[in-house]
Design a protein around this motif. Structure first.
Motif, mmCIF file in Angstrom:
data_model
loop_
_atom_site.group_PDB
_atom_site.id
_atom_site.type_symbol
_atom_site.label_atom_id
_atom_site.label_comp_id
_atom_site.label_asym_id
_atom_site.label_seq_id
_atom_site.Cartn_x
_atom_site.Cartn_y
_atom_site.Cartn_z
ATOM 1 N N ILE A 1 33.966 -6.960 9.791
ATOM 2 C CA ILE A 1 33.720 -6.716 8.367
ATOM 3 C C ILE A 1 33.942 -5.233 8.104
ATOM 4 O O ILE A 1 33.824 -4.403 9.002
ATOM 5 C CB ILE A 1 32.293 -7.151 7.944
ATOM 6 C CG1 ILE A 1 31.229 -6.501 8.842
ATOM 7 C CG2 ILE A 1 32.167 -8.671 7.946
ATOM 8 C CD1 ILE A 1 29.801 -6.733 8.365
ATOM 9 N N PRO A 2 34.283 -4.911 6.866
ATOM 10 C CA PRO A 2 34.619 -3.512 6.568
ATOM 11 C C PRO A 2 33.437 -2.565 6.774
ATOM 12 O O PRO A 2 32.277 -2.957 6.608
ATOM 13 C CB PRO A 2 34.994 -3.544 5.085
ATOM 14 C CG PRO A 2 35.256 -4.963 4.756
ATOM 15 C CD PRO A 2 34.446 -5.788 5.696
ATOM 16 N N ILE B 1 17.341 -11.818 5.444
ATOM 17 C CA ILE B 1 16.739 -12.345 4.214
ATOM 18 C C ILE B 1 17.632 -12.061 3.016
ATOM 19 O O ILE B 1 17.826 -12.908 2.145
ATOM 20 C CB ILE B 1 15.327 -11.731 4.015
ATOM 21 C CG1 ILE B 1 14.356 -12.303 5.052
ATOM 22 C CG2 ILE B 1 14.816 -11.984 2.605
ATOM 23 C CD1 ILE B 1 12.988 -11.625 5.062
ATOM 24 N N THR B 2 18.207 -10.858 2.972
ATOM 25 C CA THR B 2 19.067 -10.498 1.849
ATOM 26 C C THR B 2 20.257 -11.451 1.759
ATOM 27 O O THR B 2 20.605 -11.945 0.676
ATOM 28 C CB THR B 2 19.558 -9.042 1.987
ATOM 29 O OG1 THR B 2 18.436 -8.197 2.208
ATOM 30 C CG2 THR B 2 20.289 -8.590 0.744
ATOM 31 N N ILE C 1 25.827 -5.622 1.375
ATOM 32 C CA ILE C 1 26.214 -4.456 2.163
ATOM 33 C C ILE C 1 25.012 -4.089 3.012
ATOM 34 O O ILE C 1 23.970 -3.713 2.477
ATOM 35 C CB ILE C 1 26.616 -3.282 1.248
ATOM 36 C CG1 ILE C 1 27.786 -3.686 0.350
ATOM 37 C CG2 ILE C 1 26.952 -2.059 2.078
ATOM 38 C CD1 ILE C 1 28.132 -2.659 -0.716
ATOM 39 N N ALA C 2 25.160 -4.225 4.332
ATOM 40 C CA ALA C 2 24.040 -3.909 5.216
ATOM 41 C C ALA C 2 24.112 -2.452 5.637
ATOM 42 O O ALA C 2 25.122 -2.021 6.197
ATOM 43 C CB ALA C 2 24.075 -4.811 6.444
ATOM 44 N N ASP D 1 27.362 -10.967 12.017
ATOM 45 C CA ASP D 1 27.056 -12.319 12.464
ATOM 46 C C ASP D 1 26.279 -13.126 11.426
ATOM 47 O O ASP D 1 26.468 -14.332 11.306
ATOM 48 C CB ASP D 1 26.268 -12.268 13.788
ATOM 49 C CG ASP D 1 27.154 -11.842 14.949
ATOM 50 O OD1 ASP D 1 28.401 -11.888 14.782
ATOM 51 O OD2 ASP D 1 26.626 -11.452 16.007
ATOM 52 N N VAL D 2 25.398 -12.466 10.684
ATOM 53 C CA VAL D 2 24.601 -13.231 9.717
ATOM 54 C C VAL D 2 25.276 -13.329 8.356
ATOM 55 O O VAL D 2 24.730 -13.950 7.445
ATOM 56 C CB VAL D 2 23.175 -12.649 9.541
ATOM 57 C CG1 VAL D 2 22.406 -12.725 10.854
ATOM 58 C CG2 VAL D 2 23.218 -11.239 9.000
ATOM 59 N N GLY D 3 26.457 -12.689 8.220
ATOM 60 C CA GLY D 3 27.208 -12.922 6.998
ATOM 61 C C GLY D 3 27.215 -11.822 5.963
ATOM 62 O O GLY D 3 27.562 -12.058 4.801
ATOM 63 N N ALA D 4 26.892 -10.603 6.374
ATOM 64 C CA ALA D 4 27.017 -9.495 5.422
ATOM 65 C C ALA D 4 28.493 -9.273 5.100
ATOM 66 O O ALA D 4 29.370 -9.544 5.928
ATOM 67 C CB ALA D 4 26.396 -8.230 6.008
#
Lengths: 328, 328, 328, 328
Positions: B166-167, B101-102, B112-113, B132-135
């Motif tokens: 991703i980092p 959702i974020t 940032i997850a 995968d969802v784009g964080a």
């Protein structure tokens, strides 16, 4: 309370009359008739070490030279007999002697006499002596050893502040005393006309809380060599620094860079101080700092037992660390 | 180690190919062939709360509105499912839902997850989902509950960093986890090409030591609402702030004032944040902040038990404290 | 509160009807109409480890054998999925599986299911499962991770105790949770008819204070392997011991020696346990104990990451330490 | 090291010759030629308070009466100028005076003189005085205030033990000094022929570790009023108790019940002591205990500032608490 409470008028008159160039009267709150004397706790104040000879007696000659060196370096204040000065290992007469010598060699640089004692009566006696020989202010470490009650702490500082005419600075170093003054208590104490500053180590959240409570009435100095720059950022007016005895120019440069808003330089110097402190932490306190000073050409003697001694290996490693850091 | 270690080339290619506008390759050390992707942990990142309905289920509508509000306010990063988001009270599927959702509502603001878990395998799974969802990055709180060994901690973060493109940002909050990463370990981890930042609470001496060790390779964020300004002074590139969810404009103003070197304003705002935090500390965490947000017009729901609830008296006192502070 | 509060009558009836041989009704305070079920937390209860295969999945065969071994050794209680069982690294379904297997292999030895969770709702669900499969009691570690408020803690335990008919045991391990229950709160909780015991680590002054407050209503177990003997002296009715999984005979002998007033023997065994614990502390927790058990002929597998792993050197040193201690 | 090291032979000869009834030679290890003098730290040793008049001077008459009372009560040892005796608020001459008076009134009950000082030299001077006036042993609190290095601590105690012929007892009270002696250091110190006992507060795991290391060579006393009974269980040979000055009969009864293996009675008395301590903790230390003693008919005066004073409300509440506890 053994100290006879002198009247405010008397105190202010004496302060104005006796040492006119140093103390200017400022009316802080006309309705409450609260007056503050014009002493300011600010800039780089040096908590220097006390040099001892091999037999553990005070090396007065080395002490005088050391103070002369610091005065020439341009420090803003001289803190006699503070924690790096091994205050808790010295008798009252010895502490008086060091305070007297410091004033004699101060050449107008304000002398802050550390008069803290576990017992109120002893602190008062030292503070009166400091006033009599010409110290600019009396700093008192919070009482230590016993569990302290806020009521006793308040009476301790108010008795002290009532007993002398030079300003009182509260010294709050929980790592030595186990006492961390409650912000509420500091708020109350800061209303006393003769309590004029507070030196504290400890985290910066606490530091900011103290400033928020009492920053409109008293000044705050950073008592932690590793936090001087961020403390200045959040409102400290200066520092009481042990490492400034070791490297006065470096700490002065950091302070001046701060005034010039050159924060990049401040950050660099602060990291240097942290690096040096980490080296010093590897050997018995405060022998490491004394050895560093000695290696830099200012014989600083030994510590009193049970502090110290240094082994040969520690000496070699410390010398190496300093070379690596470009200090010698 | 359940995660198949992908090659550096592969990771960089994917990173460059897949999300070209966000990730630029920078060669950090040509001789060591250490590459860093171009993500930067900086500015005001908001660790927002997760709104729950009366039955403790996630209030997705309120959540979306809250994120929209923060995006409009201009924050630099959105931290999904962090500690104020009650991460440790949510199942993995719920955490994934909040992350998704974020990202959906982020409108280009980097997400940032927070993927930290007590078990390495669980953290890897969440991190892969976030990727995968784009964080934009995966932040992982240090494992908690058990006594942690440096060896296990190192493997935990390296496994994580090897598993995603991703980092990775290390999240170091000793007050929640009981774990305080050793500066030496941070130094080692900062050499991993995919570990790119560290968020930490705790005292500023420690903060400076971390920067001294690894500040040339990774970025540091302040994870302590009460230390943002001094942390920026000593070299933080930004903050991950809970109160920024409450008062985004205020924290953004502090950050911008810092960039403009208006330190007086910074100090003022920082003291305001400390004041607010002290009010919030009087009531169960993080219910107080949720109530403040609700009172300010952004329904933030309740906490999950055993956190909370608030009594009527606490609600009245908090509202009063906020009025006094001029917040509502 | 998701759990429908069942009436006291109903609870007692079910308790009496359903498992008549285990639960006897005792009237504790006729005027207050407080009833206690007859479960007793006493003797040597073993908090055993959960064996994991190389892929980190549960090794059910090894687990069953281990429980059979402990049952044969004569322990008084089996604590499934406790902290040495890596409870915080297991999903709810896995924890249920271990609880079920423990009951299946218990041969009448009471099973205490550790059902503690950070979230109240999760703890209730696990506790109901434990009740349904036949556990004798549900022990719940205090919630962890977040700062806990006494009000939330009280509701947590009362909700739990209202939701099941088997007795609830409070598990208080500050070194894992950061939560140390206030004696006043324990006093209040001990009035709930279904809260029947408390297991705690921590200093013995605290332990004695808890007993003074609530020792007339609930039983206290020592949760600290290094304090079992002195805790028994001051009034503990037994222990929940991790090392009892390693050396059941030794801990049973200490308990029996205590009953026979052979305190010299108790002292000797307690020192042995301290020695062993000191050896185990040198390697990652709880891998050391698992290796010791494996070396003693009971394959106990590996830990889940980030706990462990052991290096070759650590394995050799541990084996040596155990040989020296006469354990293998 | 200012103290001239006297030879072992000389020390033993003097010990045997000078005070033959008290010191018997025991050969501990013939091959190492380690000899121990026959002093034993055991039973109930009372760390009594020092009565001060309103002007803070020592009330010698009250002091003498108090010691007479304790001697008649049958205590096994008198600890002069210990922490409850406000040692850190007294000058060296005052401490000497109290030690001398204690010996004068001791009627054969062994006097343990607390000679601990922050500086080694001062401790040695006090210890020599204690020996000269006839104290049975010199107990020395670990140095305080400064961060202590194990090397300095070792030299401190060895210098002390070399300087006198009466036995040295190490006093380890981390809550006053911030120093907690490492078990390894205690192990080393316990090999010195003139170090003969250790009094310690702190948790019982630590206590047991010390006994395991050095229990074959020196005796251990419990320095924590709230842990006397469990400490006796794990191997303490006695206690040095502040509350024993308040309630000598009660502590003696607990000790004798322990010898008679009546542990139920021990537990009861220990809980009573904890209850009383909790009452005393509500008012400034050690004024509460002094007031209790005064109320029980033994005028114990005031404390020295900054300790105390008590408010009227505190006096009333304390009196009430004592009545409730059946003490007056």
């Amino acid at each position: 309370m053994p100290a006879s409470r002198r009247t405010l008028e008397n105190r202010l008159t004496r302060g104005l009359g006796g040492k006119p160039e140093k103390y200017k009267l400022t009316i802080v709150n006309p309705t409450l008739e609260v007056f503050h004397l014009a002493f300011e706790l600010k800039g780089v104040n040096v908590a220097f070490t006390t040099p001892f000879k091999e037999d553990e007696s005070i090396d007065e000659e080395a002490l005088r030279k050391d103070i002369q060196y610091l005065v020439e370096a341009g420090v803003h204040g001289l803190v006699a007999c503070s924690t790096p000065g091994e205050m808790a290992l010295m008798g009252d007469e010895e502490r008086k002697r060091v305070i007297r010598i410091t004033v004699e060699e101060s050449k107008g640089v304000p002398v802050i006499a550390e008069v803290g004692c576990a017992r109120t009566k002893d602190a008062v006696e030292l503070a009166r002596f400091a006033e009599d020989v010409g110290a600019a202010a009396a700093m008192a470490l919070t009482p230590w050893f016993f569990p302290q009650h806020p009521r006793g702490l308040r009476m301790h500082y108010e008795t002290l502040a009532d007993s002398i005419d030079i300003p009182v600075i509260i010294n709050n170093l929980p790592e030595y005393t186990g006492v961390k003054l409650d912000p509420t208590l500091v708020d109350v104490l800061a209303f006393h006309p003769n309590i004029r500053g507070l030196n504290t180590s400890g985290d910066l959240i606490y530091f900011q809380e103290l400033i928020e409570r009492a920053g409109d009435r008293i000044s705050f100095a950073c008592g932690d060599d590793e936090l001087i720059f961020p403390a200045l950022c959040v409102g400290a007016s200066g520092c009481i620094a042990a490492l400034a005895a070791c490297l006065p120019q470096m700490v002065l440069e950091m302070y001046n860079s701060f005034l010039k808003k050159d924060y990049g330089r401040c950050r660099q110097i602060q990291l240097n101080l942290i690096r040096l402190k980490n080296e010093l932490r590897k050997v018995p306190y405060p022998y490491g700092q004394k050895l560093v000073q000695t290696l830099m050409g200012r014989p600083s003697g030994r510590t009193r037992m049970p502090l110290g001694p240094l082994t040969g290996v520690e000496r070699v490693l410390l010398r190496k660390g300093m070379k690596k850091a470009g200090l010698i």
